[in-house]
Design an enzyme around this catalytic site. Structure first.
Site, short mmCIF file in Angstrom:
data_model
loop_
_atom_site.label_atom_id
_atom_site.label_comp_id
_atom_site.label_asym_id
_atom_site.label_seq_id
_atom_site.Cartn_x
_atom_site.Cartn_y
_atom_site.Cartn_z
N SER A 192 0.87 -1.18 0.00
CA SER A 192 0.00 0.00 0.00
C SER A 192 0.90 1.23 0.00
O SER A 192 2.00 1.20 0.55
CB SER A 192 -0.92 0.02 1.22
OG SER A 192 -1.88 1.06 1.10
N SER A 193 0.42 2.29 -0.62
CA SER A 193 1.26 3.48 -0.74
C SER A 193 0.43 4.72 -1.01
O SER A 193 -0.76 4.64 -1.35
CB SER A 193 2.28 3.30 -1.87
OG SER A 193 1.61 3.25 -3.13
N SER A 194 1.09 5.87 -0.84
CA SER A 194 0.54 7.14 -1.29
C SER A 194 1.24 7.46 -2.61
O SER A 194 2.42 7.79 -2.63
CB SER A 194 0.82 8.24 -0.25
OG SER A 194 0.31 9.48 -0.70
#
Length: 404
Positions: free
Chosen positions: A97-99
């Site tokens: 998961s990431s921005s």
């Protein structure tokens, strides 16, 4: 709490200068929504082969703000569960998961062509930052966002609330959409999918737009923009390159183990017509996925340090092994599918057509599958996955049954 308004304005100016941010409405969103709220409890920064945890609590405030407003993608979860507050030293892991880099987020939002009052479904909430930008632009009641990971969804929902947005945050498999609030004027996917699920087409109004990244290779994906038709089909084109993490339910398990054993029994061996190293380039990699859906490009080294290169298709139990003899390449193929024959034929035809860019690719989506083509006219989906050239167009038909 540090006032980050100057950083938000600086970020917006950088995005305008880079060409990603074009309209005043989205600029206002970028200048208003604090990105740092959506990075709780922290991020992982690359440090060689490891990931170094950085948290707001344990960092110098100025350093944390600089980190939050970088133009880079910021990893927020490893291996489907690990967050930065759970470790104190650099750790190995696979980002899950990431921005996403702000330029990609904003350019995709601009490409949605939204209007006031539009209802949007977002697939892949992630940190919630892109959802917050949409809430600012369209109003919180017009945004529905779906996240498959319950912990990621909970953090995003809390961040959205902290930013002042009580939007519809749903935990579930985004490939199923969210029929309860359908139909939608726009649908945007911030995860990588092998094809556009027909459920998304069904839940989008005629004339509505779906924006999604297609493929399964990180270095060969296409950002598709399609418009839903009155007859329940959708058509459009690839508008550029983009790369996201795979949708969890479609994530491939990397081929590993004894590769030589997997490729021990070949049905044929010959010289290649083109170098398999073409697959390192974005457009040839995209074409490879059209010609051989499900194939994985695998690299390894011999005990002496020599290069090993393979295509494996676990679903069809087939392989292609490439051997560099110094001046040319040979290919050994085995299994029911002749992987390299299919890929090579498409690559050669693409070269003959002048090696057009990925933005030349168009696609047509029905409940039965996908048709991709370069040049010529659209044709309907057939009952097999193959490519053809009629002198005016290259076409690939994928008639796989649409499964979530």
């Amino acid at each position: 709490m540090t006032d980050t308004a100057p950083e938000r304005r600086r970020l917006a100016a950088q995005l305008v200068e880079g060409g990603a941010l074009k309209t005043p409405e989205w600029r206002a969103a970028v200048e208003t929504v604090p990105r740092e709220l959506f990075l709780h409890p922290g991020v992982f920064l690359p440090e060689g082969p490891l990931w170094r945890p950085v948290t707001a609590v344990g960092s110098d405030p100025a350093e944390w703000v600089r980190t939050a407003y970088t133009l880079d993608t910021l990893t927020t979860q490893l291996d489907g569960h690990l967050t930065a507050d759970q470790v104190s030293e650099p750790v190995p892991g696979l980002p899950t998961s990431s921005s996403t880099m702000p330029a990609l987020v904003v350019s995709m939002l601009e490409s949605l062509d939204v209007e006031d009052g539009h209802r949007v479904l977002e697939i892949g909430t992630g940190t919630g930052y892109s959802g917050a930008l949409m809430c600012h632009r369209l109003g919180q009641d017009n945004v529905t966002t779906v996240e498959v990971d319950p912990e990621v969804a909970a953090r995003a929902d809390a961040a959205l609330e902290a930013a002042g947005f009580s939007t519809w945050t749903v935990t579930g498999d985004g490939l199923l959409g969210h029929p309860r609030r359908a139909p939608y004027d726009r649908l945007i996917a911030t995860c990588l999918v092998r094809r556009i699920p027909y459920t998304w087409v069904q839940q989008t109004k005629p004339g509505g737009i779906i924006l999604a990244t297609l493929g399964s290779w990180a270095n060969g994906c296409g950002l598709a923009k399609v418009t839903v038709n009155e007859d329940g089909t959708a058509e459009g084109r690839i508008i550029g390159k983009a790369s996201f993490m795979q949708a969890r339910s479609q994530a491939t398990t990397p081929v590993s183990g004894d590769l030589s054993a997997r490729a021990a029994y070949a049905d044929s061996e010959r010289q290649t017509k083109v170098s398999p190293l073409m697959m390192d380039e974005w457009m040839p990699a995209f074409i490879t996925q059209l010609a051989a859906p499900g194939a994985q490009l695998v690299r390894a080294r011999t005990s002496e340090g020599g290069q090993l290169l393979y295509l494996f298709d676990p679903e069809r139990e087939s392989f292609a092994e490439f051997i560099d003899d110094g001046e040319s390449w040979r290919v050994r193929q085995g299994g029911p599918a002749t992987l390299w024959d299919d890929v090579e034929e498409s690559l050669v035809a693409w070269q003959v057509a002048g090696s057009p860019d990925i933005t030349s690719v168009r696609l047509h989506v029905t409940k039965h599958g996908h048709t991709y083509w370069i040049g010529g006219q659209q044709i309907t989906t057939r009952t097999s996955s193959h490519w053809l050239s009629d002198g005016s167009a290259l076409r690939w038909q994928h008639s796989l049954v649409d499964r979530p």
